[in-house]
Write a protein that holds these residues in place. Structure first.
Motif, PDB file in Angstrom:
ATOM      1  N   LYS A   1     -54.826  39.286  31.262  1.00  0.00           N
ATOM      2  CA  LYS A   1     -56.204  39.250  31.690  1.00  0.00           C
ATOM      3  C   LYS A   1     -56.814  38.437  31.879  1.00  0.00           C
ATOM      4  O   LYS A   1     -56.440  37.492  31.060  1.00  0.00           O
ATOM      5  CB  LYS A   1     -57.171  40.140  31.007  1.00  0.00           C
ATOM      6  CG  LYS A   1     -56.178  41.550  30.696  1.00  0.00           C
ATOM      7  CD  LYS A   1     -57.166  42.669  31.939  1.00  0.00           C
ATOM      8  CE  LYS A   1     -56.788  44.290  31.683  1.00  0.00           C
ATOM      9  NZ  LYS A   1     -55.949  44.212  32.612  1.00  0.00           N
ATOM     10  N   VAL A   2     -57.578  37.545  33.094  1.00  0.00           N
ATOM     11  CA  VAL A   2     -58.119  36.834  32.448  1.00  0.00           C
ATOM     12  C   VAL A   2     -59.104  36.775  32.878  1.00  0.00           C
ATOM     13  O   VAL A   2     -60.063  37.767  33.895  1.00  0.00           O
ATOM     14  CB  VAL A   2     -57.654  35.394  34.084  1.00  0.00           C
ATOM     15  CG1 VAL A   2     -58.698  34.604  34.379  1.00  0.00           C
ATOM     16  CG2 VAL A   2     -55.689  35.146  34.528  1.00  0.00           C
ATOM     17  N   ARG A   3     -60.316  36.663  32.373  1.00  0.00           N
ATOM     18  CA  ARG A   3     -61.768  36.730  31.596  1.00  0.00           C
ATOM     19  C   ARG A   3     -62.372  35.588  33.312  1.00  0.00           C
ATOM     20  O   ARG A   3     -62.829  34.502  32.198  1.00  0.00           O
ATOM     21  CB  ARG A   3     -61.933  36.781  30.384  1.00  0.00           C
ATOM     22  CG  ARG A   3     -63.671  36.735  30.542  1.00  0.00           C
ATOM     23  CD  ARG A   3     -64.499  37.470  29.107  1.00  0.00           C
ATOM     24  NE  ARG A   3     -63.343  38.552  28.275  1.00  0.00           N
ATOM     25  CZ  ARG A   3     -63.695  39.352  27.909  1.00  0.00           C
ATOM     26  NH1 ARG A   3     -64.829  38.475  26.276  1.00  0.00           N
ATOM     27  NH2 ARG A   3     -63.135  40.274  27.326  1.00  0.00           N
ATOM     28  N   ALA A   4     -63.918  35.760  33.832  1.00  0.00           N
ATOM     29  CA  ALA A   4     -64.539  35.485  34.176  1.00  0.00           C
ATOM     30  C   ALA A   4     -65.849  35.656  33.853  1.00  0.00           C
ATOM     31  O   ALA A   4     -66.675  36.752  33.881  1.00  0.00           O
ATOM     32  CB  ALA A   4     -64.693  35.159  36.054  1.00  0.00           C
TER      33      ALA A   4
ATOM     34  N   LYS B   1     -47.778  34.820  24.168  1.00  0.00           N
ATOM     35  CA  LYS B   1     -46.916  33.407  23.783  1.00  0.00           C
ATOM     36  C   LYS B   1     -47.618  32.336  24.098  1.00  0.00           C
ATOM     37  O   LYS B   1     -46.465  31.848  24.204  1.00  0.00           O
ATOM     38  CB  LYS B   1     -45.373  34.005  24.173  1.00  0.00           C
ATOM     39  CG  LYS B   1     -44.810  35.063  23.163  1.00  0.00           C
ATOM     40  CD  LYS B   1     -43.298  34.835  23.255  1.00  0.00           C
ATOM     41  CE  LYS B   1     -42.555  36.679  22.504  1.00  0.00           C
ATOM     42  NZ  LYS B   1     -40.812  36.697  22.455  1.00  0.00           N
ATOM     43  N   GLY B   2     -48.501  32.501  24.520  1.00  0.00           N
ATOM     44  CA  GLY B   2     -48.945  30.886  25.177  1.00  0.00           C
ATOM     45  C   GLY B   2     -48.373  30.562  26.773  1.00  0.00           C
ATOM     46  O   GLY B   2     -48.025  29.644  26.419  1.00  0.00           O
ATOM     47  N   TYR B   3     -47.656  31.301  27.392  1.00  0.00           N
ATOM     48  CA  TYR B   3     -46.996  31.130  28.283  1.00  0.00           C
ATOM     49  C   TYR B   3     -47.802  30.005  29.319  1.00  0.00           C
ATOM     50  O   TYR B   3     -46.534  29.430  30.108  1.00  0.00           O
ATOM     51  CB  TYR B   3     -45.811  32.063  29.140  1.00  0.00           C
ATOM     52  CG  TYR B   3     -45.076  32.210  28.449  1.00  0.00           C
ATOM     53  CD1 TYR B   3     -43.969  31.303  27.835  1.00  0.00           C
ATOM     54  CD2 TYR B   3     -44.358  33.306  27.695  1.00  0.00           C
ATOM     55  CE1 TYR B   3     -43.031  31.297  27.293  1.00  0.00           C
ATOM     56  CE2 TYR B   3     -43.547  34.088  27.000  1.00  0.00           C
ATOM     57  CZ  TYR B   3     -42.414  32.707  27.618  1.00  0.00           C
ATOM     58  OH  TYR B   3     -41.412  33.123  26.307  1.00  0.00           O
ATOM     59  N   PHE B   4     -48.764  30.591  29.557  1.00  0.00           N
ATOM     60  CA  PHE B   4     -50.049  30.224  30.933  1.00  0.00           C
ATOM     61  C   PHE B   4     -51.499  29.629  29.738  1.00  0.00           C
ATOM     62  O   PHE B   4     -52.103  29.293  28.803  1.00  0.00           O
ATOM     63  CB  PHE B   4     -50.298  30.971  31.027  1.00  0.00           C
ATOM     64  CG  PHE B   4     -49.000  31.538  31.972  1.00  0.00           C
ATOM     65  CD1 PHE B   4     -48.638  31.271  33.067  1.00  0.00           C
ATOM     66  CD2 PHE B   4     -48.888  33.215  31.536  1.00  0.00           C
ATOM     67  CE1 PHE B   4     -47.275  32.291  33.857  1.00  0.00           C
ATOM     68  CE2 PHE B   4     -47.215  33.451  31.938  1.00  0.00           C
ATOM     69  CZ  PHE B   4     -46.959  32.912  32.945  1.00  0.00           C
ATOM     70  N   ILE B   5     -51.869  28.834  31.305  1.00  0.00           N
ATOM     71  CA  ILE B   5     -53.549  27.405  30.426  1.00  0.00           C
ATOM     72  C   ILE B   5     -53.946  28.027  31.753  1.00  0.00           C
ATOM     73  O   ILE B   5     -53.666  28.515  33.255  1.00  0.00           O
ATOM     74  CB  ILE B   5     -52.987  26.078  30.085  1.00  0.00           C
ATOM     75  CG1 ILE B   5     -52.304  25.527  30.868  1.00  0.00           C
ATOM     76  CG2 ILE B   5     -52.742  26.188  28.854  1.00  0.00           C
ATOM     77  CD1 ILE B   5     -52.160  24.214  30.720  1.00  0.00           C
ATOM     78  N   ILE B   6     -55.130  28.217  31.581  1.00  0.00           N
ATOM     79  CA  ILE B   6     -56.536  28.002  33.009  1.00  0.00           C
ATOM     80  C   ILE B   6     -57.741  27.302  32.860  1.00  0.00           C
ATOM     81  O   ILE B   6     -58.243  27.230  32.201  1.00  0.00           O
ATOM     82  CB  ILE B   6     -56.737  29.696  32.752  1.00  0.00           C
ATOM     83  CG1 ILE B   6     -57.685  29.820  34.196  1.00  0.00           C
ATOM     84  CG2 ILE B   6     -57.383  30.143  32.018  1.00  0.00           C
ATOM     85  CD1 ILE B   6     -57.784  31.395  34.745  1.00  0.00           C
TER      86      ILE B   6
ATOM     87  N   SER C   1     -61.114  31.623  31.231  1.00  0.00           N
ATOM     88  CA  SER C   1     -60.710  32.262  30.608  1.00  0.00           C
ATOM     89  C   SER C   1     -59.322  33.140  30.172  1.00  0.00           C
ATOM     90  O   SER C   1     -59.727  34.565  31.216  1.00  0.00           O
ATOM     91  CB  SER C   1     -60.966  31.992  29.133  1.00  0.00           C
ATOM     92  OG  SER C   1     -61.502  33.447  29.075  1.00  0.00           O
ATOM     93  N   ILE C   2     -58.184  32.917  29.662  1.00  0.00           N
ATOM     94  CA  ILE C   2     -57.478  34.032  29.603  1.00  0.00           C
ATOM     95  C   ILE C   2     -57.991  35.109  28.497  1.00  0.00           C
ATOM     96  O   ILE C   2     -57.702  34.633  26.745  1.00  0.00           O
ATOM     97  CB  ILE C   2     -56.337  33.292  29.380  1.00  0.00           C
ATOM     98  CG1 ILE C   2     -55.387  32.437  30.475  1.00  0.00           C
ATOM     99  CG2 ILE C   2     -54.832  34.332  29.032  1.00  0.00           C
ATOM    100  CD1 ILE C   2     -54.258  32.110  30.262  1.00  0.00           C
TER     101      ILE C   2
END
Length: 193
Positions: A65-68, A37-42, A30-31
């Motif tokens: 930051k991306v969280r695993a 601003k919501g430019y990316f999705i994972i 997850s981000i």
């Protein structure tokens, strides 16, 4: 993670980077923060980050930051930073205020400044950085300062023995990516008796 810069014209759903965590069990991605601003999705299971909307140059770079997270225990997780940069596209050519100028130059003038030309380019950064050159300058009678745009004569003119009118075509060229763009101006120089 620092993926290759994206173009400001990148379409939505474009692949940005793949995040991968080493762990004995499946993880959910997850981000966590930084992409307000919501430019990316994972993708929650494969860690692939894609664009989710049109990119606005002035908002970048974006550091998020991306969280695993352990799929069976949300208290077990780790985070990694991702920095995404966006390149300005070369949208605009240089433009001179007038495409035709007329200047007078008295004969027998020593090498002298004739006129300062100034083009505008609405791009930023290197896409708006201009260099001036002469496309045709009637031999070696004229030169231009490539950074200031000042046009000079290089020697005196003789009204009775030489041409009394010269057309010098000058161009401004940006340092654009992916291609350089040009704007043109013709300077008519009339030699006076």
């Amino acid at each position: 993670y620092h993926p290759a810069p994206l173009s400001e014209k990148t379409p939505t759903e474009t692949f940005v980077v793949e995040i991968s965590a080493w762990y004995k069990l499946p993880v959910n991605y997850s981000i966590a923060s930084g992409d307000e601003k919501g430019y990316f999705i994972i993708h929650p299971s494969n860690g692939i980050v894609r664009t989710s909307k049109n990119l606005e140059l002035e908002d970048f770079p974006v550091n998020f930051k991306v969280r695993a997270t352990d799929s069976s225990n949300a208290a077990i997780f780790n985070e990694v930073g991702v920095t995404v940069e966006v390149m300005d596209e070369n949208d605009f050519p240089p433009v001179f205020p007038s495409s035709l100028l007329e200047e007078r130059l008295p004969e027998n003038s020593p090498a002298t400044q004739i006129v300062q030309l100034k083009a505008q380019d609405n791009d930023t950064g290197r896409n708006g950085l201009l260099m001036y050159s002469i496309l045709n300058g009637q031999g070696l009678k004229f030169r231009i300062n490539e950074t200031t745009g000042i046009l000079y004569s290089t020697a005196p003119f003789d009204y009775e023995e030489e041409l009394t009118e010269y057309q010098v075509v000058v161009y401004a060229e940006d340092d654009g990516i992916p291609e350089k763009k040009r704007g043109y101006c013709t300077v008519v120089i009339k030699i006076t008796d």
